[in-house]
Design a protein around this motif. Structure first.
Motif, short mmCIF file in Angstrom:
data_model
loop_
_atom_site.label_atom_id
_atom_site.label_comp_id
_atom_site.label_asym_id
_atom_site.label_seq_id
_atom_site.Cartn_x
_atom_site.Cartn_y
_atom_site.Cartn_z
N LYS A 143 111.68 41.82 32.92
CA LYS A 143 112.68 41.01 32.23
C LYS A 143 112.53 39.56 32.69
CE LYS A 143 115.28 43.95 34.29
NZ LYS A 143 115.35 44.71 33.07
N GLY A 181 115.58 41.01 28.00
CA GLY A 181 115.21 42.34 28.42
C GLY A 181 116.48 43.08 28.81
N ARG A 203 116.56 41.33 23.41
CA ARG A 203 115.83 42.60 23.36
C ARG A 203 114.61 42.45 22.45
NH1 ARG A 203 118.89 46.87 25.28
NH2 ARG A 203 116.86 47.89 25.37
N TYR A 218 109.05 38.69 27.39
CA TYR A 218 110.32 38.13 27.83
C TYR A 218 110.17 36.65 28.16
CZ TYR A 218 110.86 43.14 28.34
OH TYR A 218 110.86 44.49 28.10
#
Length: 206
Positions: free
Chosen positions: A140, A132, A13, A73
């Motif tokens: 992501k 992600g 994240r 990402y």
């Protein structure tokens, strides 16, 4: 180890934990504990030699290849490869050598057509790492790797976002992210990307 757990969360994240700066800070602490504080500096030299030299870190190059926020990402997946080499990475699963060989041998041709998130998972299974969140309205990167840290991670970079000229500031165009590129290899970074037709259309440089 606490720092390893925090690095795992930050890689998964990046927008929540501070992106590339967070990776570097956590890795610096881990390397200090391991009495090898120079290792990340050495790795960054390798990245520079591969064409990712920039005053703003890896982000400077990937912004030219991946649109909007999705490059964060991609950057996480690159740091994850270094973490894998150090024995810090905590993947959800690893591919066996046969699965990995099939993936590497077919994925560049497979990416010659436009694909979406579910296509990747249907074809290659659950990723080793999801960089992600699970929200389909955001971009992501999906990473696939083996137990062997010498095998380059195969990364799938996916995008979703606002339509050009959308009245709302956040209005995703698609119900799930679109595959823009597949990346793997140890050569110059730009040469490790295979773009889908959609990825070529959305190249920021264009």
């Amino acid at each position: 180890m606490y720092l390893v757990d925090q690095l795992d969360l930050a890689l998964r994240r990046p927008g929540v934990y501070g992106k590339e700066l967070a990776f570097r800070m956590l890795m610096d602490h881990l390397l200090f504990v391991e009495c090898q504080p120079e290792a990340l500096v050495d790795q960054r030299r390798i990245w520079n030699d591969r064409g990712a030299g920039s005053s703003s870190g890896l982000a400077g190059m990937f912004r030219d290849l991946i649109p909007d926020r999705c490059h964060e990402y991609v950057i996480a997946s690159v740091y994850a490869e270094f973490a894998h080499h150090r024995g810090w990475l905590k993947p959800d699963r690893v591919l066996d050598p046969e699965e990995y060989a099939v993936l590497q041998g077919s994925v560049r041709q497979w990416a010659g057509e436009d694909r979406v998130w579910s296509d990747v998972v249907d074809e290659f299974g659950t990723p080793s790492m999801l960089f992600g969140g699970n929200n389909p309205y955001y971009g992501k990167t999906l990473g696939y790797l083996t137990k062997n840290p010498e095998d380059p991670m195969v990364s799938f970079d996916l995008w979703n976002g606002s339509a050009p000229g959308a009245e709302q500031s956040w209005s995703p165009e698609h119900e799930e992210p679109l595959l823009l590129a597949v990346r793997f290899g140890t050569g110059p970074f730009r040469q490790t990307f295979t773009f889908t037709p959609e990825g070529r259309r959305r190249l920021p440089a264009e």
